[in-house]
Write a protein that holds these residues in place. Structure first.
Motif, mmCIF file in Angstrom:
data_model
loop_
_atom_site.group_PDB
_atom_site.id
_atom_site.type_symbol
_atom_site.label_atom_id
_atom_site.label_comp_id
_atom_site.label_asym_id
_atom_site.label_seq_id
_atom_site.Cartn_x
_atom_site.Cartn_y
_atom_site.Cartn_z
ATOM 1 N N GLU A 23 49.132 -7.082 63.144
ATOM 2 C CA GLU A 23 49.421 -7.753 61.869
ATOM 3 C C GLU A 23 48.737 -9.111 61.485
ATOM 4 O OE1 GLU A 23 51.439 -6.226 59.682
ATOM 5 O OE2 GLU A 23 51.563 -4.580 60.938
ATOM 6 N N THR A 24 48.421 -9.575 62.731
ATOM 7 C CA THR A 24 47.704 -11.160 62.307
ATOM 8 C C THR A 24 45.975 -11.203 62.644
ATOM 9 O OG1 THR A 24 48.181 -11.656 64.905
ATOM 10 C CG2 THR A 24 49.961 -12.132 63.321
ATOM 11 N N ASP A 25 45.572 -10.077 62.714
ATOM 12 C CA ASP A 25 43.998 -10.186 62.610
ATOM 13 C C ASP A 25 43.369 -8.726 62.316
ATOM 14 O OD1 ASP A 25 41.573 -10.688 63.542
ATOM 15 O OD2 ASP A 25 42.121 -11.467 65.546
ATOM 16 N N ILE A 26 42.201 -8.628 62.248
ATOM 17 C CA ILE A 26 41.558 -7.570 61.956
ATOM 18 C C ILE A 26 40.999 -6.584 62.791
ATOM 19 C CG2 ILE A 26 40.659 -8.371 59.414
ATOM 20 C CD1 ILE A 26 38.107 -9.302 60.838
ATOM 21 N N LEU A 27 42.162 -6.233 63.678
ATOM 22 C CA LEU A 27 42.248 -5.267 64.913
ATOM 23 C C LEU A 27 42.974 -4.049 64.710
ATOM 24 C CD1 LEU A 27 42.516 -8.279 67.424
ATOM 25 C CD2 LEU A 27 40.368 -7.018 67.152
ATOM 26 N N ALA A 28 42.622 -3.016 65.093
ATOM 27 C CA ALA A 28 43.465 -1.794 65.446
ATOM 28 C C ALA A 28 42.953 -1.336 66.753
ATOM 29 C CB ALA A 28 43.055 -0.910 64.304
ATOM 30 N N TYR A 29 44.088 -0.454 67.196
ATOM 31 C CA TYR A 29 44.093 0.099 68.656
ATOM 32 C C TYR A 29 44.309 1.621 68.490
ATOM 33 C CZ TYR A 29 45.581 1.386 73.381
ATOM 34 O OH TYR A 29 45.682 1.921 74.517
ATOM 35 N N TRP A 30 43.697 2.311 68.913
ATOM 36 C CA TRP A 30 43.721 3.566 68.783
ATOM 37 C C TRP A 30 43.882 4.439 70.223
ATOM 38 C CZ3 TRP A 30 40.263 7.430 70.961
ATOM 39 C CH2 TRP A 30 40.660 8.771 70.908
ATOM 40 N N GLU A 31 45.057 5.005 70.526
ATOM 41 C CA GLU A 31 45.451 5.759 71.591
ATOM 42 C C GLU A 31 45.725 7.155 71.401
ATOM 43 O OE1 GLU A 31 48.324 5.461 75.551
ATOM 44 O OE2 GLU A 31 48.204 3.663 74.075
ATOM 45 N N ARG A 32 44.840 7.978 72.072
ATOM 46 C CA ARG A 32 45.150 9.409 71.792
ATOM 47 C C ARG A 32 46.601 9.998 72.478
ATOM 48 N NH1 ARG A 32 40.935 11.415 74.930
ATOM 49 N NH2 ARG A 32 39.566 11.188 73.096
ATOM 50 N N ARG A 33 47.085 10.856 71.758
ATOM 51 C CA ARG A 33 48.354 11.185 72.203
ATOM 52 C C ARG A 33 48.263 12.689 72.439
ATOM 53 N NH1 ARG A 33 51.534 7.286 68.472
ATOM 54 N NH2 ARG A 33 51.068 5.351 69.832
ATOM 55 N N GLY A 34 48.735 13.330 73.433
ATOM 56 C CA GLY A 34 48.632 14.523 73.602
ATOM 57 C C GLY A 34 47.653 15.431 73.912
#
Length: 192
Positions: A181-192
């Motif tokens: 919410e405070t930067d231009i970052l995103a985290y992807w975590e595979r589920r399943g």
């Protein structure tokens, strides 16, 4: 060492330079050390939010420049492997010098001459977390393809000004993506 920063006349009480290592680097090397660094704004807090390195492990960073984010990752992971195709002579970059200055010994730097060598290096590596911060315009798909096997990828420059990164993240299953919410970052975590 590096250029000196203009004197800071008041106490630093917020932001990335409240982190002791970042403050020490700024005081010694000045702003040059932070050129093109993504370790500003919400980076450190987002690493906390996603619990990056909570169980140690090996982090791979693609794209490191002066190595500031590699240093921050090295505080959290047992080992950091940095693979970078730099647009200038790697000897002019501060990454190795800053790691030595900080007394951090768990970073392994690889300077690839081109994408073919980067692919060759990354394909030989075992890692359980990746930070993708390479050439956002030209290599986003290539880099994500190289690192997604670990199932945990932090991406930088996730905003409409970098359509390749923005579109990639928006194409991922929404329930697998955590947005900073405070930067231009995103985290992807595979589920399943």
């Amino acid at each position: 060492m590096g250029e000196s920063a203009e004197p800071i006349l008041c106490a630093v009480t917020r932001g990335p330079f409240t982190h002791p290592l970042m403050a020490k680097i700024l005081a010694t090397y000045g702003r040059r050390a932070f050129a093109r660094s993504s370790a500003c704004m919400g980076f450190i807090g987002f690493l906390d939010q996603i619990k990056a390195g909570a169980n140690g492990g090996v982090a791979l960073e693609i794209g490191t420049y002066h190595g500031i984010t590699a240093l921050l990752l090295a505080e959290r992971f047992d080992k950091v492997i940095s693979v970078s195709v730099d647009d200038e002579d790697p000897g002019r970059l501060l990454k190795r010098e800053l790691a030595e200055f900080a007394g951090i010994r768990n970073i392994e730097f690889h300077d690839a001459k081109d994408n073919a060598e980067k692919v060759e290096i990354v394909n030989r590596l075992a890692f359980d977390f990746a930070y993708s911060d390479g050439d956002h315009t030209n290599d986003t798909e290539l880099d994500f393809g190289l690192v997604k096997r670990c199932g945990r990828v932090l991406l930088h420059e996730v905003w409409p000004l970098q359509p390749a990164v923005w579109n990639l993240v928006c194409s991922l299953p929404p329930e697998e993506v955590t947005w900073c919410e405070t930067d231009i970052l995103a985290y992807w975590e595979r589920r399943g």
